[in-house]
Design an enzyme around this catalytic site. Structure first.
Site, mmCIF file in Angstrom:
data_model
loop_
_atom_site.group_PDB
_atom_site.id
_atom_site.type_symbol
_atom_site.label_atom_id
_atom_site.label_comp_id
_atom_site.label_asym_id
_atom_site.label_seq_id
_atom_site.Cartn_x
_atom_site.Cartn_y
_atom_site.Cartn_z
ATOM 1 N N LYS A 198 70.748 -61.270 -9.766
ATOM 2 C CA LYS A 198 69.909 -62.284 -10.432
ATOM 3 C C LYS A 198 70.134 -62.269 -11.942
ATOM 4 C CE LYS A 198 66.521 -61.306 -12.427
ATOM 5 N NZ LYS A 198 65.227 -60.962 -11.879
ATOM 6 N N CYS A 216 67.471 -54.250 -5.211
ATOM 7 C CA CYS A 216 67.728 -54.458 -6.643
ATOM 8 C C CYS A 216 69.221 -54.651 -6.916
ATOM 9 C CB CYS A 216 67.176 -53.277 -7.430
ATOM 10 S SG CYS A 216 67.547 -53.348 -9.171
ATOM 11 N N CYS A 230 67.528 -57.659 -8.661
ATOM 12 C CA CYS A 230 67.633 -57.630 -10.125
ATOM 13 C C CYS A 230 69.056 -57.855 -10.640
ATOM 14 C CB CYS A 230 67.173 -56.284 -10.676
ATOM 15 S SG CYS A 230 65.937 -55.421 -9.711
HETATM 16 P P1 FAD Z 1 64.525 -51.619 -1.724
HETATM 17 O O1 FAD Z 1 65.328 -51.651 -2.962
HETATM 18 O O2 FAD Z 1 64.292 -52.906 -1.013
HETATM 19 O O3 FAD Z 1 65.199 -50.576 -0.743
HETATM 20 C C1 FAD Z 1 64.744 -50.364 0.559
HETATM 21 C C2 FAD Z 1 65.900 -49.858 1.394
HETATM 22 O O4 FAD Z 1 65.381 -49.374 2.641
HETATM 23 C C3 FAD Z 1 66.916 -50.943 1.753
HETATM 24 O O5 FAD Z 1 68.203 -50.559 1.311
HETATM 25 C C4 FAD Z 1 66.849 -51.034 3.276
HETATM 26 O O6 FAD Z 1 68.126 -51.267 3.874
HETATM 27 C C5 FAD Z 1 66.321 -49.655 3.643
HETATM 28 N N1 FAD Z 1 65.659 -49.573 4.953
HETATM 29 C C6 FAD Z 1 64.881 -50.508 5.563
HETATM 30 N N2 FAD Z 1 64.473 -50.033 6.759
HETATM 31 C C7 FAD Z 1 64.974 -48.776 6.889
HETATM 32 C C8 FAD Z 1 64.875 -47.770 7.879
HETATM 33 N N3 FAD Z 1 64.170 -47.950 9.002
HETATM 34 N N4 FAD Z 1 65.508 -46.601 7.679
HETATM 35 C C9 FAD Z 1 66.224 -46.370 6.554
HETATM 36 N N5 FAD Z 1 66.336 -47.295 5.570
HETATM 37 C C10 FAD Z 1 65.719 -48.474 5.740
HETATM 38 N N6 FAD Z 1 62.485 -55.949 -10.052
HETATM 39 C C11 FAD Z 1 62.586 -55.705 -11.369
HETATM 40 O O7 FAD Z 1 62.041 -54.710 -11.848
HETATM 41 N N7 FAD Z 1 63.302 -56.532 -12.203
HETATM 42 C C12 FAD Z 1 63.930 -57.639 -11.734
HETATM 43 O O8 FAD Z 1 64.568 -58.370 -12.509
HETATM 44 C C13 FAD Z 1 63.842 -57.921 -10.353
HETATM 45 N N8 FAD Z 1 64.469 -58.997 -9.839
HETATM 46 C C14 FAD Z 1 64.405 -59.236 -8.498
HETATM 47 C C15 FAD Z 1 65.047 -60.352 -8.006
HETATM 48 C C16 FAD Z 1 64.988 -60.643 -6.653
HETATM 49 C C17 FAD Z 1 65.704 -61.861 -6.117
HETATM 50 C C18 FAD Z 1 64.271 -59.775 -5.775
HETATM 51 C C19 FAD Z 1 64.219 -60.059 -4.298
HETATM 52 C C20 FAD Z 1 63.616 -58.663 -6.264
HETATM 53 C C21 FAD Z 1 63.670 -58.391 -7.634
HETATM 54 N N9 FAD Z 1 63.023 -57.284 -8.179
HETATM 55 C C22 FAD Z 1 63.099 -57.041 -9.522
HETATM 56 C C23 FAD Z 1 62.225 -56.367 -7.326
HETATM 57 C C24 FAD Z 1 63.031 -55.103 -6.987
HETATM 58 O O9 FAD Z 1 64.283 -55.470 -6.436
HETATM 59 C C25 FAD Z 1 62.253 -54.250 -6.008
HETATM 60 O O10 FAD Z 1 60.975 -53.984 -6.543
HETATM 61 C C26 FAD Z 1 62.956 -52.923 -5.736
HETATM 62 O O11 FAD Z 1 64.242 -53.124 -5.223
HETATM 63 C C27 FAD Z 1 62.131 -52.093 -4.755
HETATM 64 O O12 FAD Z 1 62.789 -50.896 -4.477
HETATM 65 P P2 FAD Z 1 62.455 -50.107 -3.122
HETATM 66 O O13 FAD Z 1 63.206 -48.826 -3.217
HETATM 67 O O14 FAD Z 1 61.010 -50.069 -2.888
HETATM 68 O O15 FAD Z 1 63.060 -51.007 -1.960
HETATM 69 P P1 NDP Z 2 55.614 -63.577 -5.801
HETATM 70 O O1 NDP Z 2 54.562 -62.756 -5.172
HETATM 71 O O2 NDP Z 2 55.942 -63.383 -7.226
HETATM 72 O O3 NDP Z 2 55.249 -65.115 -5.611
HETATM 73 C C1 NDP Z 2 55.072 -65.678 -4.338
HETATM 74 C C2 NDP Z 2 54.827 -67.150 -4.536
HETATM 75 O O4 NDP Z 2 54.847 -67.801 -3.282
HETATM 76 C C3 NDP Z 2 53.474 -67.456 -5.185
HETATM 77 O O5 NDP Z 2 53.653 -68.502 -6.101
HETATM 78 C C4 NDP Z 2 52.645 -67.904 -3.981
HETATM 79 O O6 NDP Z 2 51.645 -68.822 -4.340
HETATM 80 C C5 NDP Z 2 53.698 -68.605 -3.169
HETATM 81 N N1 NDP Z 2 53.380 -68.732 -1.754
HETATM 82 C C6 NDP Z 2 53.141 -67.730 -0.887
HETATM 83 N N2 NDP Z 2 52.956 -68.245 0.338
HETATM 84 C C7 NDP Z 2 53.087 -69.583 0.220
HETATM 85 C C8 NDP Z 2 53.005 -70.653 1.129
HETATM 86 N N3 NDP Z 2 52.762 -70.445 2.405
HETATM 87 N N4 NDP Z 2 53.178 -71.910 0.649
HETATM 88 C C9 NDP Z 2 53.430 -72.122 -0.649
HETATM 89 N N5 NDP Z 2 53.526 -71.146 -1.562
HETATM 90 C C10 NDP Z 2 53.348 -69.889 -1.125
HETATM 91 O O7 NDP Z 2 56.866 -63.394 -4.850
HETATM 92 P P2 NDP Z 2 58.422 -63.543 -5.093
HETATM 93 O O8 NDP Z 2 58.977 -63.679 -3.731
HETATM 94 O O9 NDP Z 2 58.728 -64.567 -6.113
HETATM 95 O O10 NDP Z 2 58.821 -62.135 -5.682
HETATM 96 C C11 NDP Z 2 58.437 -60.942 -4.989
HETATM 97 C C12 NDP Z 2 58.197 -59.833 -5.966
HETATM 98 O O11 NDP Z 2 59.443 -59.303 -6.414
HETATM 99 C C13 NDP Z 2 57.474 -60.249 -7.243
HETATM 100 O O12 NDP Z 2 56.089 -60.262 -7.078
HETATM 101 C C14 NDP Z 2 57.925 -59.211 -8.219
HETATM 102 O O13 NDP Z 2 57.096 -58.086 -8.129
HETATM 103 C C15 NDP Z 2 59.328 -58.879 -7.744
HETATM 104 N N6 NDP Z 2 60.285 -59.592 -8.576
HETATM 105 C C16 NDP Z 2 60.390 -59.203 -9.884
HETATM 106 C C17 NDP Z 2 61.221 -59.856 -10.741
HETATM 107 C C18 NDP Z 2 61.283 -59.423 -12.170
HETATM 108 O O14 NDP Z 2 60.797 -58.340 -12.480
HETATM 109 N N7 NDP Z 2 61.865 -60.213 -13.070
HETATM 110 C C19 NDP Z 2 62.065 -60.970 -10.303
HETATM 111 C C20 NDP Z 2 61.902 -61.291 -8.906
HETATM 112 C C21 NDP Z 2 61.028 -60.622 -8.088
HETATM 113 P P3 NDP Z 2 50.203 -68.322 -4.826
HETATM 114 O O15 NDP Z 2 50.388 -67.762 -6.205
HETATM 115 O O16 NDP Z 2 49.418 -69.568 -4.800
HETATM 116 O O17 NDP Z 2 49.761 -67.282 -3.835
#
Ligand code: FAD
Ligand code: NDP
Length: 448
Positions: free
Chosen positions: A50, A42, A47
């Site tokens: 982004k 995050c 988050c």
């Molecule tokens: P993470 O935050 O992924 O933390 C896991 C941690 O575990 C990492 O720091 C990693 O280094 C560590 N780790 C891995 N393996 C080990 C190990 N063996 N030992 C010790 N540590 C380890 N969510 C929202 O609610 N709003 C948003 O706007 C949003 N935007 C997003 C945008 C993007 C591009 C992405 C990718 C995700 C977004 N998300 C958003 C989703 C959100 O970031 C995740 O749901 C959240 O970070 C999950 O938290 P977590 O603690 O489960 O895992």
């Molecule tokens: P999502 O699960 O949201 O979406 C994955 C997308 O990839 C779907 O459209 C899926 O299609 C497509 N897909 C998967 N495999 C293939 C393939 N082989 N070829 C073509 N398309 C494929 O994943 P994201 O990676 O976008 O985000 C991961 C999660 O992180 C989200 O689900 C959300 O929970 C969290 N997140 C939250 C945000 C927020 O709160 N604003 C912002 C960003 C991430 P299909 O639907 O057809 O399966």
């Protein structure tokens, strides 16, 4: 001799940090392990960076309104590198504060990965052993990298935040949160964007609002390639082209973003040594209390495959810490009616059931209210785009089972309505609420 603690937390992301802080507040001796940056996905590659880019995109949109409003000489492109540095400084501040808070809370933070050697013992990369009766797996997830030929030519979301300049022409593959958010913000900042979706984008959201969002995206100049079957990426000169089995070639692009979902970080945990079960996709299997099949070992956040949202991971961690160390035996996260927002342009927010889900569950007792209008800030500039809001109500008392909002301000509007839905509000409760005028949110209490 292993060091002993009350709790070991694997992962210092949203969920792990929340768990560690809350457990320490209850007096637990906590060890927190993470080989990466504090704050996990995050804060570092999710988050926060982004949303920073989304804010920049919002400013770009406001600049587009400025001319029609009568402002003179307001224009300009984002200095990408300047903004990247600002973003990094902001993120550094967050991590610094986490570090200070961990020290103040007495949490032992180890900058190493952990793996199980027994159900109550974790080994670090440097060979130390830690023991605790309670262990939490909060190791998150990472972008999916399927074995497509040429996949390495493209980027995943982590890489987007390291870019030193805005790519001119971007091909995005995927139709989920990440694909749609990057499509909107890159377009607003000046990229040409093509979004390749295999079926329908944002499949879990209400169809009507997603259709409407697609219209907005097309108006903004985003090319939506639906029905795409991308099977490979190839380099052609300096550019990248995508092979689409449905129609031949797509591109050329300067950059390709693969946004195909995320996979859990479990394979390096040696879960077998503790006997912890995973599902076929590698997610740790948990019950509604975050318990795994092994007593004393729980899991939360993205690694469980439940709703992958930061507030969900945080709430699950706090509830679990309250139960294990705070004497609140009933504490657990209720996964129903979790609100979420896609930071698209305009943003799309939802809480509760979509119309289709409600009709499947409650049949003819579903009543839908909707409002479609051009928001004042767009109308003033002569723009005709429309917001769409929808209330999905069920039963004789018209309980509000779903609230769906597409439009400017949806991201800030929805939180309060999520409280109402969680409390079981009925349509008559919204009717009894006096509107705030002039606003977009007022439409949600004025529908008839
Ligand atoms: P993470 O935050 O992924 O933390 C896991 C941690 O575990 C990492 O720091 C990693 O280094 C560590 N780790 C891995 N393996 C080990 C190990 N063996 N030992 C010790 N540590 C380890 N969510 C929202 O609610 N709003 C948003 O706007 C949003 N935007 C997003 C945008 C993007 C591009 C992405 C990718 C995700 C977004 N998300 C958003 C989703 C959100 O970031 C995740 O749901 C959240 O970070 C999950 O938290 P977590 O603690 O489960 O895992
Ligand atoms: P999502 O699960 O949201 O979406 C994955 C997308 O990839 C779907 O459209 C899926 O299609 C497509 N897909 C998967 N495999 C293939 C393939 N082989 N070829 C073509 N398309 C494929 O994943 P994201 O990676 O976008 O985000 C991961 C999660 O992180 C989200 O689900 C959300 O929970 C969290 N997140 C939250 C945000 C927020 O709160 N604003 C912002 C960003 C991430 P299909 O639907 O057809 O399966």
């Amino acid at each position: 001799m292993a060091d002993t603690y009350d709790l070991i937390v694997l992962g210092a992301g949203s969920g792990g940090l929340a768990m560690a802080f809350r457990a320490a507040r209850h007096g637990a001796r906590v060890a927190l392990l993470d080989p990466g940056a504090l704050g996990g996905t995050c804060v570092n590659v999710g988050c926060v960076p982004k949303k920073s880019l989304w804010f920049a995109a919002q400013i770009a949109h406001s600049l587009q309104l400025a001319g029609p409003y009568g402002f003179e000489g307001v224009a300009g492109r984002l200095d990408w590198e300047h903004f990247r540095q600002r973003r990094l400084a902001y993120i550094d501040g967050i991590k610094q504060r986490y570090e200070e808070r961990l020290a103040a809370a007495g949490v032992q933070w180890l900058r190493e990965a952990g793996r199980f050697v027994a159900a109550d013992t974790v080994a670090t990369e440097s060979g130390a052993e830690l023991r605790a009766p309670q262990i939490v797996i909060a190791t998150g997830a990472r972008p999916q990298r399927p074995p497509l030929p040429g996949f390495e030519l493209g980027l995943v979301s982590d890489d987007m935040f390291a870019l030193r300049e805005l790519p001119r022409h971007v091909g995005i593959v995927g139709g989920g949160y990440i694909a749609v958010e990057f499509a909107g913000l890159l377009r607003a900042l000046g990229s040409e964007v093509t979004l390749h979706v295999r079926e329908r984008m944002l499949r879990t959201f209400d169809r009507e609002l997603v259709d409407s969002l697609e219209e907005h995206m097309r108006t903004q100049g985003i090319t939506l390639a639906t029905g795409a079957r991308i099977s490979a990426a190839r380099r052609e000169g300096d550019a990248i082209v995508l092979d689409d089995d449905s129609c031949g070639e797509r591109g050329p692009y300067d950059a390709v973003l693969w946004a195909l979902g995320r996979v859990p970080n479990t394979e390096r945990l040696d879960l077998d040594a503790a006997g912890v079960q995973c599902d076929v996709l590698g997610h740790v299997v948990t019950d509604p209390w975050q318990n795994t099949n092994v007593p004393g070992i729980a899991a939360l956040g993205d690694v469980t495959g439940r709703l992958a949202l930061t507030p969900v991971a945080v709430a699950a961690g706090r509830r679990l810490a309250d139960r294990w160390f705070g004497g609140r035996n009933e504490a657990r996260l209720d996964y129903d009616d979790v609100p979420s927002v896609v930071f698209s342009e305009p943003p799309l927010g939802a809480v509760g059931l979509t119309e289709a889900q409600a009709r499947a569950k409650f049949g003819d007792s579903v009543r839908v209210y909707r409002s479609r209008f051009t928001p004042m800030q767009w109308a003033l500039a002569g723009q005709h785009g429309q917001t769409l809001m929808k209330l999905v109500c069920v039963g004789d008392d018209e309980r509000v089972a779903g609230v769906h909002v597409l439009g400017p301000g949806a991201d800030e509007m929805l939180q309060g309505f999520a409280v109402a839905v969680k409390m079981g509000a009925c349509k008559r409760d919204l009717d009894a609420t006096v509107a705030i005028h002039p606003s977009s949110g007022e439409e949600l209490v004025l529908m008839s």
